[in-house]
Design an enzyme around this catalytic site. Structure first.
Site: not given
Lengths: 383, 507
Positions: B477-479
């Site tokens: 999850d690149h967040r």
């Protein structure tokens, strides 16, 4: 010659037959043995024909019984196919007053003890715990637990010692016991305890091991590092290995062992090397663990074939074999019709043969059971 | 006049209930003798030939080759009179099996021999008396009743038993005396007796495959060729689970056989009017999967990275563990190594064990690893997780994986087992797939895909050699996970898979 030498290197099973006592080869030729040939010199042609008849009739009965199980008439049958010489040869060496403890495959021994073989079917049809009176034949009931009867036999032999029926020199009084068991039993604790007790007490018992090569599916080669008769030596018991498919050698060796026992010389361990040509029981399928080729080797060592060759060579005529064939046929037909009509014994039968003499507890239970059985409205006896 | 008897399938073992008819050895119209082998049957225990109890002419084979027959079922009808007439209307089944006691048999079949001497015993022992409960007497009041009972016993029962026995004796004698048997002459009896063939035949059984009889039976029932089933049991024995797994792999989907068949493709579905489509309501697992995937794919921006790695040493480790006594009862697979490697990698980089809390606008870092295993089950995708996987030894991890997947396949996974996961492994390799871009399980920030492991040319110590190679893919999850963190985690997993001993250093 009894082999009691324990100093030499132990040969692996199956590698050498040097120590195997044999008086009749698979090809039907006599072999001279310094110690044992004299023991069969009194077997004339009639006696040899008798041994042959024993084996043929026992085999025929055994084959019929196997078929009867396949007909659905017996719950189970343990065939003795291939082991006739070991059983007949040793059984015929017994005197009337000797006592035999069989396992569950000793059809041939039962025959030599005068048991009506048809009675053996009662148990395997599931109708009876035994089928014959052991005291009448000096032939104990079949023992299904592996090896436990070796203790019974040893105890019986110790009883004979206490009765003073050993070493009196009176051929009608001195008695001995034979325990019949297989190769698998030699690994059981009970058998080893029996050997211990028999050895230290010099008991008049012959341990007759039919090494038929298979403990159900386990080959002898995976049961012991040494030839089985070496196990007897370990207990200090004279031990001998004999061709179990040679009825003459089995007779000679057992005769010697029984003489030693009756005269006070103590136990002997006999390993009769034979082969179980059939299944362990009718519930077993030997093709799962051995090949036809294995069986073929032993088929050529058949105990009956070799004696037939000898008889024909020594003058027995065709009419003997023809008559025996007819007798065997008659036996076969009789067995079939008998089996289908085996009666259900009265339930009180279960109270018989528990103890040698009347026993208070058994008597009480028999009375209670009889009263209970009679307490029903219908006539049918409780089963 | 034909005398028909039936032979019922006996229990040739001890307590068997059924057998398969392998092959008939006789045919209708054939004249057979007593103890001639008539049929080959296979039970759970053995392959045996059944000898006929009767002599006569075969009039009917009542069951066919390949049939599974219950013990006690009539399998063959034989005319013991030898004329071989039809057995139908005239000699109804009522007569069968009890001929000698019915009416007056013609002189030719008076022999008390097998033909018609009563019912075949079935199973263990014979119970001719029905197993019904008999009423107790009203009162056993004292002497009169007891006396009567005693009298009844003495006066009828005991003699009756004797009579039976006497009858047997007489019958047996008669049998012996009836010298010229009406039976066809037996085969050369001496030779037969000497040859003494035991009943079990010698089938071409492949003894190299090791399996217990019930497992063999199961394989046969399921149509599975045992020699093709990978064995996982001790000593190379094919187990029940192996056979079931093989059956599962080979079982075709329950799809229609013909394209134009208008039955629904799946249970619970309905076919569209034109018969070309099946519509199935979205339920349970499928619905949850759909919701989760949509939520995940459209809330967490996915990044997927790939690495190709030489796992030859891991494969050796798997082989060694398989023969390790501690691991005797569990399945050791490359998945186990990957799972261990992933937990070690996360412990080195715990920041990846986190989730995005949208409501509070917080990032939640988890001090634990709840390792999810994506399991394909008959009901669909299920992702139960192993709680506190970072605390488990290799053996415990293997046991947990086994239990969790078994529970999932049985459809018994509880909701609690699927909640609060922190990371997931999906083993697409078992389907022979190199790799893929896995979608995050909602609430988790990473998912590892384990690809198929196969031998490929690989440069090893300066030479091209066949090596066991696989691809690993990690989606995150690149967040909350940057490329650096995700890369380090994937790299560490790859390093441990390539050099399992590294696990000792990092563990």
């Amino acid at each position: 010659m009894i082999t009691t030498d324990t100093t030499g290197a132990i040969p692996p099973v199956g590698e050498t037959d040097d120590d195997l006592i044999q008086l009749l080869t698979p090809e039907g030729e006599r072999v001279y043995h310094e110690a044992y040939t004299p023991r069969i010199e009194d077997l004339d042609r009639a006696a040899l024909e008798g041994l042959y008849r024993d084996m043929v009739l026992v085999r025929r009965f055994d084959t019929e019984a196997t078929s009867l199980q396949r007909h659905g008439e017996l719950g189970l049958w343990p065939p003795c196919l291939g082991q006739e010489a070991a059983q007949i040869g040793s059984g015929r060496a017994l005197a009337r007053q000797d006592y035999a403890f069989p396992s569950y495959r000793e059809l041939g021994v039962a025959w030599t003890r005068g048991v009506d073989l048809r009675k053996v079917l009662h148990q395997f049809r599931g109708e009876d715990h035994g089928g014959w009176d052991p005291a009448e034949h000096n032939f104990h009931l079949y023992t299904l637990v592996i090896g436990s009867h070796a203790l019974h036999a040893t105890g019986y032999a110790m009883g004979i010692q206490r009765d003073g029926d050993v070493g009196t020199g009176d051929p009608d009084r001195d008695r001995a016991v034979v325990a019949y068991f297989g190769d698998g039993a030699t690994a059981q604790g009970d058998l080893n305890e029996a050997l211990t007790f028999a050895a230290v007490n010099d008991s008049p018992v012959v341990f007759f091991c039919q090494n038929n090569h298979w403990a159900i599916s386990e080959p002898t080669t995976r049961q012991s590092r040494v030839p089985l008769f070496h196990r007897g030596r370990g207990f200090g018991i004279p031990s001998v290995r004999v061709d179990g498919n040679d009825v003459l050698a089995c007779y000679a060796v057992t005769t010697e062992a029984l003489e030693r026992a009756r005269s006070g010389g103590g136990p002997t361990f006999v390993e009769a090397v034979t082969y179980r040509m059939g299944a362990h029981t009718t519930s077993d399928d030997p093709t799962r663990y051995r090949t036809k080729a294995d069986e073929e080797v032993w088929r050529r060592r058949d105990p009956i074939d070799r004696l037939e060759v000898l008889l024909r060579a020594e003058g027995t005529g065709e009419e003997f074999f023809t008559a025996l064939d007819a007798e065997a046929d008659e036996l076969g037909e009789d067995v079939r019709s008998y089996c289908r009509a085996i009666p259900v014994p009265p339930a009180s039968r279960m109270f018989e043969n528990v103890y040698a003499t009347e026993n208070a507890l058994v008597s009480t239970e028999r009375e209670w059971f009889t009263e209970y059985s009679e307490g029903f409205l219908t006539e049918e006896v409780a089963r | 006049m034909p005398q028909h008897v039936e032979f019922r399938l006996p229990d040739v073992g001890e307590g068997l209930t059924e057998a398969d008819i392998v092959e008939w050895l006789v045919s209708v119209g054939e004249t057979i003798t007593v103890n001639q082998n008539i049929v080959e049957i296979e039970t759970a225990k053995s392959l045996v030939e059944l000898p006929s109890p009767y002599a006569g002419v075969v009039t009917e084979l009542l069951v066919g080759s390949g049939d599974t027959v219950e013990v006690g079922t009539p399998i063959i009808r034989i005319d013991t009179d030898g004329t071989g007439g039809p057995s139908g209307q005239g000699g109804g089944s009522g007569e069968v099996g009890a001929t000698s006691s019915t009416a007056e048999p013609p002189a030719a079949v008076q022999s008390p021999e097998p033909e018609g001497s009563g019912d075949v015993l079935v199973g263990y022992g014979t119970s001719r008396a029905a197993a019904t409960r008999r009423p107790r007497r009203q009162s056993s009041a004292g002497a009169p009743a007891g006396g009567a009972a005693g009298a009844a016993r003495a006066g009828s029962t005991a003699p009756a038993t004797e009579a039976v026995q006497a009858g047997v004796e007489v019958g047996a004698d008669a049998a012996a005396e009836a010298a010229p048997s009406p039976e066809p002459p037996a085969p050369p009896a001496h030779a037969a007796a000497q040859a003494g063939e035991p009943a079990p035949a010698s089938p071409a059984v492949d003894v190299r495959v090791l399996a217990k009889p019930p497992v063999r039976k199961l394989a046969k029932d399921l149509g599975i060729d045992l020699s093709r089933v990978p064995a996982t049991g001790p000593g190379g024995i094919v187990t029940r689970a192996d056979v079931l797994a093989a059956a599962e792999r080979s079982a075709p989907e329950k799809l229609v056989k013909k394209a134009d068949d208008d039955r629904p493709w799946l249970d619970g579905g309905t076919v569209s009017a034109d018969g070309r489509q099946t519509r199935v309501p979205v339920r349970s697992v499928r619905a949850r999967t759909a919701d989760a995937m949509v939520a995940s794919a459209f809330t967490a921006p996915h990044v997927t990275e790939f690495v190709t790695v030489d796992v030859t040493k891991s494969m050796r480790l798997v082989e060694r563990l398989k023969s390790d006594p501690d691991f005797a009862d569990v399945r050791v697979t490359p998945l186990l190594i990957a799972a261990k490697a992933l937990t070690l990698a996360i412990r080195r980089h715990p920041m990846i064990s986190a989730s995005w809390d949208d409501e509070t606008q917080e990032i939640v870092y988890k001090h634990y690893i709840n390792l999810g295993i994506a399991a394909a089950t008959p009901r669909g995708l299920v992702v139960p997780n192993i709680k506190d996987a970072h605390r488990l030894s290799m053996l415990e991890l293997a046991q947990e994986i086994a239990e969790l997947t078994a529970t999932a396949r049985a459809g018994k996974t509880q909701p609690a087992a699927m909640s609060d996961g922190t990371v997931t492994i999906t083993n697409v390799g078992i389907f022979g797939i190199d790799t893929g871009t896995p979608i995050l399980n909602p609430g988790e920030s990473a998912i590892l895909a384990l690809g198929a492991i196969s031998q490929r040319p690989w440069v090893h110590k300066g030479k091209v050699k066949p090596r066991w190679v696989t691809q690993l893919a990690l989606s995150f999850d690149h967040r909350l996970v940057d490329g650096e963190l995700g890369s380090r985690v994937l790299h560490d997993v790859a390093v441990i898979m390539e050099h399992p001993e590294r696990g000792l250093v990092w563990g």
